[in-house]
Scaffold this active site. Structure first.
Site, PDB file in Angstrom:
ATOM      1  N   ASN A  26       9.652   4.507   3.037  1.00  0.00           N
ATOM      2  CA  ASN A  26       9.509   3.933   4.411  1.00  0.00           C
ATOM      3  C   ASN A  26      10.919   3.330   4.884  1.00  0.00           C
ATOM      4  O   ASN A  26      11.597   3.223   4.082  1.00  0.00           O
ATOM      5  CB  ASN A  26       8.327   2.986   4.645  1.00  0.00           C
ATOM      6  CG  ASN A  26       7.019   3.668   4.286  1.00  0.00           C
ATOM      7  OD1 ASN A  26       6.496   4.051   5.048  1.00  0.00           O
ATOM      8  ND2 ASN A  26       6.520   3.479   2.920  1.00  0.00           N
ATOM      9  N   HIS A  60       6.001   4.786  12.791  1.00  0.00           N
ATOM     10  CA  HIS A  60       5.954   4.775  11.283  1.00  0.00           C
ATOM     11  C   HIS A  60       6.902   5.866  10.548  1.00  0.00           C
ATOM     12  O   HIS A  60       6.372   7.045  10.406  1.00  0.00           O
ATOM     13  CB  HIS A  60       4.563   5.166  10.684  1.00  0.00           C
ATOM     14  CG  HIS A  60       4.342   4.970   9.177  1.00  0.00           C
ATOM     15  ND1 HIS A  60       3.510   3.771   8.521  1.00  0.00           N
ATOM     16  CD2 HIS A  60       4.799   5.898   8.208  1.00  0.00           C
ATOM     17  CE1 HIS A  60       3.594   4.140   7.261  1.00  0.00           C
ATOM     18  NE2 HIS A  60       4.150   5.328   6.825  1.00  0.00           N
ATOM     19  N   HIS A 119       9.699   7.445   8.001  1.00  0.00           N
ATOM     20  CA  HIS A 119      10.256   7.413   6.630  1.00  0.00           C
ATOM     21  C   HIS A 119      11.706   8.040   6.557  1.00  0.00           C
ATOM     22  O   HIS A 119      11.918   8.517   7.685  1.00  0.00           O
ATOM     23  CB  HIS A 119       9.424   8.390   5.785  1.00  0.00           C
ATOM     24  CG  HIS A 119       8.068   8.099   5.310  1.00  0.00           C
ATOM     25  ND1 HIS A 119       7.772   8.100   3.959  1.00  0.00           N
ATOM     26  CD2 HIS A 119       7.118   7.595   6.177  1.00  0.00           C
ATOM     27  CE1 HIS A 119       6.470   7.392   3.946  1.00  0.00           C
ATOM     28  NE2 HIS A 119       6.108   7.099   4.803  1.00  0.00           N
ATOM     29  N   CYS A 169       5.024   9.756  -0.153  1.00  0.00           N
ATOM     30  CA  CYS A 169       3.655  10.319   0.112  1.00  0.00           C
ATOM     31  C   CYS A 169       3.296  11.390  -1.023  1.00  0.00           C
ATOM     32  O   CYS A 169       4.036  12.260  -1.105  1.00  0.00           O
ATOM     33  CB  CYS A 169       3.561  11.239   1.415  1.00  0.00           C
ATOM     34  SG  CYS A 169       2.010  11.956   1.708  1.00  0.00           S
ATOM     35  N   ARG A 188       0.947  -1.138   0.008  1.00  0.00           N
ATOM     36  CA  ARG A 188      -0.051  -0.018   0.262  1.00  0.00           C
ATOM     37  C   ARG A 188       0.866   1.237   0.137  1.00  0.00           C
ATOM     38  O   ARG A 188       0.967   2.038  -0.920  1.00  0.00           O
ATOM     39  CB  ARG A 188      -1.096   0.023   1.228  1.00  0.00           C
ATOM     40  CG  ARG A 188      -2.084   1.145   0.998  1.00  0.00           C
ATOM     41  CD  ARG A 188      -1.526   2.559   1.535  1.00  0.00           C
ATOM     42  NE  ARG A 188      -1.273   2.469   2.983  1.00  0.00           N
ATOM     43  CZ  ARG A 188      -0.694   3.755   3.407  1.00  0.00           C
ATOM     44  NH1 ARG A 188      -0.837   4.653   2.782  1.00  0.00           N
ATOM     45  NH2 ARG A 188      -0.356   3.869   4.740  1.00  0.00           N
ATOM     46  N   ASP A 189       1.626   1.590   1.097  1.00  0.00           N
ATOM     47  CA  ASP A 189       2.183   2.613   1.365  1.00  0.00           C
ATOM     48  C   ASP A 189       3.491   2.515   0.406  1.00  0.00           C
ATOM     49  O   ASP A 189       3.850   3.844  -0.296  1.00  0.00           O
ATOM     50  CB  ASP A 189       2.632   2.953   2.732  1.00  0.00           C
ATOM     51  CG  ASP A 189       3.102   4.371   3.045  1.00  0.00           C
ATOM     52  OD1 ASP A 189       2.935   5.355   2.120  1.00  0.00           O
ATOM     53  OD2 ASP A 189       3.541   4.685   3.963  1.00  0.00           O
TER      54      ASP A 189
END
Length: 299
Positions: free
Chosen positions: A249, A207, A209, A240, A15-16
């Protein structure tokens, strides 16, 4: 240091990690990748996001991906949803967990969700109420906790106001995001010093990055505060769309390497992880940015 014996890694690559890739990856390749990730020892995979395809075309096949993956009963397969309509699709795909998201920054929230923070709350409450009403766990994401690309530093009380509301609505876990990778260990320390007094640390995830190469250092500092759940993306994929300059990430393969060499158990097979990263690297036709993949590619 009083480091934990075990850490849970939540893989957000499908996903991310993929949402910022411009080249659309075929649906079957995504399914194959998630199926391969399911054999690495991971216990949690965020498989996709049921957002409007106009926002993120890469994830426009969320329903097909959700229905197509082979379910490993030891793994939680999660999906990000923005609203009730997205939730309905996620439930149709039989996702195990629902994730909702918003930002601690008013400007980032407007650009990311096209709503103010106050207007976002009732939308997420409806999703959370509906999901928890059928006993689906809900995870909350709060972005820009350590800095916003538009507003800079966000007041900690503003961050806590958002977090408090999500917990009040009934989320099971809260993921705190360094969306643009600006955090330093000192900033993480100052934030967690207050956060772990306010919330049960077992309900918090971090979370990070790696925009400025600080993600692993920030994980290490988080371990000092008893945080044992971290989001990561295999190979360091990610970014993002609404945070200019934000790179990927923290890489799952780099994170696993560090933790294993610290004697911390993850349950993940590092060799299988690299094979899975290699598969996606071939699909994207470019090297993945993690350190472990740089070593792999040099062999």
């Amino acid at each position: 240091m009083n480091w934990p014996e075990k850490v849970t890694i939540k893989e957000v690559g499908p996903r991310d990690g993929l949402q910022n890739e411009k080249a659309i990856i075929p649906t079957q390749r995504k399914i194959d990748w998630i199926d391969q990730l399911s054999e690495t020892g991971l216990t949690y995979i965020e498989a996709t996001s049921f957002v409007n395809p106009k926002w993120i075309p890469q994830l426009g096949d969320a329903l097909e991906v959700g229905k197509g993956i082979k379910r490993n009963p030891t793994i939680t397969y999660a999906a990000l949803v923005p609203n009730r309509r997205g939730l309905e699709s996620a439930l149709e795909a039989s996702m195990d967990e629902i994730s909702v998201f918003m930002s601690a920054s008013e400007t980032h929230n407007l650009k990311n969700i096209n709503k103010s923070i106050s207007d976002t709350f009732p939308v997420l409450k409806e999703v959370i109420d509906t999901a928890t009403g059928i006993r689906k766990p809900v995870r909350g994401y709060v972005s820009t906790v350590f800095g916003c690309p538009y507003e800079g530093s966000i007041d900690i009380e503003q961050i806590f106001r958002v977090c408090d509301q999500l917990f009040e609505y009934g989320i099971n876990e809260l993921s705190l995001g360094d969306t643009i990778g600006v955090a330093s260990p000192r900033q993480v320390e100052e934030f967690l010093e207050q956060a772990v007094k306010r919330y049960d640390k077992s309900l918090l995830a971090l979370h990070f990055h790696d925009t400025r190469g600080m993600a692993l250092a920030n994980v290490l500092k988080s371990l000092d505060y008893g945080i044992t759940t971290f989001d990561s993306a295999l190979g360091g994929l990610g970014g993002c769309p609404y945070a200019p300059g934000a790179s990927g990430n923290v890489a799952t393969d780099d994170l696993v390497h560090m933790l294993h060499n610290m004697g911390i158990v993850t349950g993940i097979d590092a060799e299988k992880l690299i094979k899975s990263a290699s598969m996606m690297q071939s699909c994207l036709e470019k090297p993945l940015p993690s350190h472990q993949m740089a070593i792999y590619n040099a062999q």
